[in-house]
Design a protein around this motif. Structure first.
Motif, PDB file in Angstrom:
ATOM      1  N   VAL A 124     -16.235  22.349  42.374  1.00  0.00           N
ATOM      2  CA  VAL A 124     -16.447  23.515  41.510  1.00  0.00           C
ATOM      3  C   VAL A 124     -15.494  24.639  41.835  1.00  0.00           C
ATOM      4  O   VAL A 124     -14.930  25.284  40.939  1.00  0.00           O
ATOM      5  CB  VAL A 124     -17.914  23.993  41.619  1.00  0.00           C
ATOM      6  CG1 VAL A 124     -18.119  25.274  40.817  1.00  0.00           C
ATOM      7  CG2 VAL A 124     -18.857  22.916  41.143  1.00  0.00           C
ATOM      8  N   GLU A 125     -15.287  24.912  43.134  1.00  0.00           N
ATOM      9  CA  GLU A 125     -14.443  26.038  43.512  1.00  0.00           C
ATOM     10  C   GLU A 125     -13.008  25.846  43.040  1.00  0.00           C
ATOM     11  O   GLU A 125     -12.371  26.760  42.525  1.00  0.00           O
ATOM     12  CB  GLU A 125     -14.472  26.225  45.041  1.00  0.00           C
ATOM     13  CG  GLU A 125     -15.793  26.739  45.573  1.00  0.00           C
ATOM     14  CD  GLU A 125     -16.170  28.069  44.959  1.00  0.00           C
ATOM     15  OE1 GLU A 125     -15.267  28.900  44.760  1.00  0.00           O
ATOM     16  OE2 GLU A 125     -17.357  28.269  44.662  1.00  0.00           O
ATOM     17  N   LYS A 139     -12.813  26.389  39.379  1.00  0.00           N
ATOM     18  CA  LYS A 139     -12.820  27.810  39.038  1.00  0.00           C
ATOM     19  C   LYS A 139     -11.445  28.429  39.237  1.00  0.00           C
ATOM     20  O   LYS A 139     -11.003  29.276  38.452  1.00  0.00           O
ATOM     21  CB  LYS A 139     -13.850  28.544  39.895  1.00  0.00           C
ATOM     22  CG  LYS A 139     -15.290  28.368  39.441  1.00  0.00           C
ATOM     23  CD  LYS A 139     -16.213  29.243  40.284  1.00  0.00           C
ATOM     24  CE  LYS A 139     -17.633  29.172  39.779  1.00  0.00           C
ATOM     25  NZ  LYS A 139     -18.536  30.042  40.556  1.00  0.00           N
ATOM     26  N   GLN A 140     -10.755  28.002  40.292  1.00  0.00           N
ATOM     27  CA  GLN A 140      -9.401  28.519  40.534  1.00  0.00           C
ATOM     28  C   GLN A 140      -8.462  28.110  39.402  1.00  0.00           C
ATOM     29  O   GLN A 140      -7.607  28.883  38.975  1.00  0.00           O
ATOM     30  CB  GLN A 140      -8.889  28.004  41.874  1.00  0.00           C
ATOM     31  CG  GLN A 140      -9.627  28.571  43.080  1.00  0.00           C
ATOM     32  CD  GLN A 140      -9.131  27.987  44.390  1.00  0.00           C
ATOM     33  OE1 GLN A 140      -8.132  27.252  44.419  1.00  0.00           O
ATOM     34  NE2 GLN A 140      -9.830  28.305  45.487  1.00  0.00           N
ATOM     35  N   ILE A 154      -9.334  27.560  36.296  1.00  0.00           N
ATOM     36  CA  ILE A 154      -9.685  28.363  35.126  1.00  0.00           C
ATOM     37  C   ILE A 154      -9.092  29.759  35.241  1.00  0.00           C
ATOM     38  O   ILE A 154      -8.548  30.316  34.281  1.00  0.00           O
ATOM     39  CB  ILE A 154     -11.214  28.423  34.961  1.00  0.00           C
ATOM     40  CG1 ILE A 154     -11.747  27.066  34.511  1.00  0.00           C
ATOM     41  CG2 ILE A 154     -11.623  29.505  33.974  1.00  0.00           C
ATOM     42  CD1 ILE A 154     -13.262  26.982  34.438  1.00  0.00           C
ATOM     43  N   ALA A 155      -9.179  30.340  36.441  1.00  0.00           N
ATOM     44  CA  ALA A 155      -8.618  31.680  36.657  1.00  0.00           C
ATOM     45  C   ALA A 155      -7.109  31.682  36.425  1.00  0.00           C
ATOM     46  O   ALA A 155      -6.542  32.622  35.853  1.00  0.00           O
ATOM     47  CB  ALA A 155      -8.941  32.155  38.066  1.00  0.00           C
ATOM     48  N   PRO A 212     -20.280  28.908  34.050  1.00  0.00           N
ATOM     49  CA  PRO A 212     -19.240  29.732  34.673  1.00  0.00           C
ATOM     50  C   PRO A 212     -19.584  31.209  34.712  1.00  0.00           C
ATOM     51  O   PRO A 212     -18.952  31.967  35.424  1.00  0.00           O
ATOM     52  CB  PRO A 212     -18.002  29.485  33.795  1.00  0.00           C
ATOM     53  CG  PRO A 212     -18.559  29.081  32.481  1.00  0.00           C
ATOM     54  CD  PRO A 212     -19.795  28.323  32.781  1.00  0.00           C
ATOM     55  N   GLU A 213     -20.576  31.640  33.916  1.00  0.00           N
ATOM     56  CA  GLU A 213     -20.885  33.069  33.897  1.00  0.00           C
ATOM     57  C   GLU A 213     -22.346  33.303  34.264  1.00  0.00           C
ATOM     58  O   GLU A 213     -22.973  34.256  33.846  1.00  0.00           O
ATOM     59  CB  GLU A 213     -20.588  33.644  32.513  1.00  0.00           C
ATOM     60  CG  GLU A 213     -19.131  33.610  32.143  1.00  0.00           C
ATOM     61  CD  GLU A 213     -18.907  34.008  30.696  1.00  0.00           C
ATOM     62  OE1 GLU A 213     -19.910  34.237  29.991  1.00  0.00           O
ATOM     63  OE2 GLU A 213     -17.753  34.108  30.289  1.00  0.00           O
ATOM     64  N   LYS A 238     -21.941  23.587  36.144  1.00  0.00           N
ATOM     65  CA  LYS A 238     -22.442  24.926  36.416  1.00  0.00           C
ATOM     66  C   LYS A 238     -22.005  25.863  35.304  1.00  0.00           C
ATOM     67  O   LYS A 238     -20.909  25.746  34.781  1.00  0.00           O
ATOM     68  CB  LYS A 238     -21.882  25.408  37.758  1.00  0.00           C
ATOM     69  CG  LYS A 238     -22.319  26.814  38.156  1.00  0.00           C
ATOM     70  CD  LYS A 238     -21.664  27.202  39.472  1.00  0.00           C
ATOM     71  CE  LYS A 238     -22.048  28.612  39.864  1.00  0.00           C
ATOM     72  NZ  LYS A 238     -21.406  29.033  41.124  1.00  0.00           N
ATOM     73  N   ARG A 281     -13.171  24.398  30.963  1.00  0.00           N
ATOM     74  CA  ARG A 281     -14.501  25.001  30.830  1.00  0.00           C
ATOM     75  C   ARG A 281     -15.552  23.942  30.513  1.00  0.00           C
ATOM     76  O   ARG A 281     -16.680  24.021  30.989  1.00  0.00           O
ATOM     77  CB  ARG A 281     -14.482  26.051  29.726  1.00  0.00           C
ATOM     78  CG  ARG A 281     -13.822  27.346  30.170  1.00  0.00           C
ATOM     79  CD  ARG A 281     -14.372  28.518  29.410  1.00  0.00           C
ATOM     80  NE  ARG A 281     -13.976  29.758  30.039  1.00  0.00           N
ATOM     81  CZ  ARG A 281     -14.640  30.890  29.907  1.00  0.00           C
ATOM     82  NH1 ARG A 281     -15.759  30.901  29.221  1.00  0.00           N
ATOM     83  NH2 ARG A 281     -14.225  31.993  30.491  1.00  0.00           N
ATOM     84  N   LEU A 309     -16.451  22.313  33.674  1.00  0.00           N
ATOM     85  CA  LEU A 309     -17.260  23.178  34.529  1.00  0.00           C
ATOM     86  C   LEU A 309     -18.686  23.297  34.005  1.00  0.00           C
ATOM     87  O   LEU A 309     -19.635  23.376  34.779  1.00  0.00           O
ATOM     88  CB  LEU A 309     -16.605  24.553  34.645  1.00  0.00           C
ATOM     89  CG  LEU A 309     -17.266  25.539  35.622  1.00  0.00           C
ATOM     90  CD1 LEU A 309     -17.323  24.955  37.025  1.00  0.00           C
ATOM     91  CD2 LEU A 309     -16.531  26.858  35.627  1.00  0.00           C
ATOM     92  N   GLN A 310     -18.832  23.304  32.684  1.00  0.00           N
ATOM     93  CA  GLN A 310     -20.165  23.430  32.097  1.00  0.00           C
ATOM     94  C   GLN A 310     -21.044  22.226  32.420  1.00  0.00           C
ATOM     95  O   GLN A 310     -22.269  22.319  32.406  1.00  0.00           O
ATOM     96  CB  GLN A 310     -20.056  23.606  30.586  1.00  0.00           C
ATOM     97  CG  GLN A 310     -19.613  24.996  30.178  1.00  0.00           C
ATOM     98  CD  GLN A 310     -19.411  25.126  28.685  1.00  0.00           C
ATOM     99  OE1 GLN A 310     -19.582  24.163  27.945  1.00  0.00           O
ATOM    100  NE2 GLN A 310     -19.043  26.319  28.238  1.00  0.00           N
TER     101      GLN A 310
END
Length: 383
Positions: free
Chosen positions: A20-21, A24-25, A27-28, A64-65, A62, A55, A58-59
């Protein structure tokens, strides 16, 4: 421009989805590239597509928001987190585009103020709906300008330095308040100005600041204008208002029939005016929307149709309402009369109904009033 390896691997689905981490990186990194690349360019569109893929991955694991609250209260605003990702909006705080796909954003459910999540803590403007609740009245002077020098050459709202020469910031006048604002507080939005409508019957939209635009939008349907006091001469020059006033007066005369009629209450006839409930309460108060619709002719047509429906129930459809009609006691001829008929007159004291010609030709007092006086006299003599 090439994507970093982590972004590219995730987009191709070659990385373990449980990381996940790292996801997220990636996506950023995509978000950063989208903001840096030229707008509407092919590379930006490709990066957006890859971001969507990331996204979706990730969904599966988890939200994302999930750390962002769905509701926030600030300066009487009630901010609700928006779900839309495709619609482009402008942030009312920083005046830049809200990228719904890559940025979290909020809308106030009261005044529709929009902003980025990152701009929330910088907001200094209270919710306009609170002003509507506490101060439900219009500025009725036409563009009450006091001059830029009286504002110390600063925006009337955020106090940013402004100048008519555009240095350091362009001064823009709001036609509703008469004050000057900076380009962040005044986006050249337009709105119909109540003072110009009431005094000049002018409906041309004028440029207003953002706060005035929201305030006027929220006040649009509120019946706060008492034309009889503000500008009674308006009825001498606007025929539509005279017709609408007569229709409203007739509807108020019909109301007592409906509130005592079971069939009318079951049919909910008075709900025909639920969008303009003040029309069944008085004939004096108007909203700005009423005046706009009067000018276009929509209100007159709508009220005439409702008036016809109401009169049909009382005079034709309902026997109980028909039984509450009047006979002209002066000529004792003709059909049953009702106070809202165009050819009738009503006694101001006892509310008896007569033919208009009979009433004005009669030199004596009202027969019903005479009977009531005689009865009172007899009661006083024989207690």
């Amino acid at each position: 421009m090439l994507l970093c390896p982590s972004v590219w691997m995730f987009a191709q689905g070659s990385v373990v989805a449980s990381d996940v981490e790292q996801l997220k990186q990636a996506i950023a990194e995509c978000k950063r590239l989208i903001l840096e690349l030229p707008e509407h360019s092919g590379k930006q569109k490709d990066t957006v597509i890859k971001l969507i893929h990331l996204r979706l991955k990730l969904q599966e694991l988890k939200d994302p928001e999930e750390d962002e609250p769905n509701l926030q209260v600030l300066l009487e605003h009630r901010f609700s987190k928006e779900k839309s990702k495709s619609v482009k909006q402008m942030c009312d705080k920083c005046s830049t585009i809200i990228w719904g796909l890559i940025q979290t954003w909020y809308t106030c459910t009261g005044c529709y103020y929009r902003c980025h999540s990152k701009c929330m803590n910088l907001i200094n403007k209270p919710c306009v709906r609170s002003k509507v609740s506490h101060q439900s009245e219009y500025e009725l002077s036409i563009c009450p300008e006091v001059g830029l020098d009286k504002q110390d050459y600063r925006c009337a709202e955020c106090r940013t330095p402004i100048s008519l020469r555009g240095v350091p910031n362009e001064a823009r006048q709001c036609d509703y308040t008469g004050q000057y604002y900076c380009s962040s507080c005044h986006w050249n939005d337009t709105a119909i100005i109540p003072a110009r409508v009431i005094h000049n019957w002018a409906f041309e939209p004028r440029k207003v600041c953002r706060t005035s635009m929201r305030y006027l939008a929220l006040m649009m349907s509120r019946p706060v204008l008492k034309l009889k006091e503000i500008n009674p001469l308006l009825f001498n020059f606007v025929e539509e208002l005279v017709e609408i006033r007569k229709l409203r007066q007739d509807i108020l005369l019909m109301k007592p029939y409906f509130i005592t009629c079971k069939e009318a209450m079951e049919a909910r006839l008075l709900l025909h005016l639920q969008d303009r409930q003040h029309f069944v309460e008085n004939d004096e108060m108007y909203s700005l929307q009423d005046l706009i619709d009067s000018s276009s002719g929509r209100l007159s047509c709508s009220l005439t149709e409702i008036h016809t429906t109401f009169a049909k129930h009382i005079k034709l459809d309902c026997e109980k309402c028909q039984a509450k009609g009047f006979m002209c006691e002066l000529c004792k001829e003709g059909d049953i009369l009702f106070p809202f008929d165009s050819h009738t007159s009503v006694c101001h004291d006892c509310f008896a109904v007569f033919h208009r010609d009979c009433y004005y030709d009669n030199s004596t007092t009202c027969p019903r009033c005479a009977r009531m006086l005689e009865r009172q006299h007899e009661d006083s003599q024989n207690p």
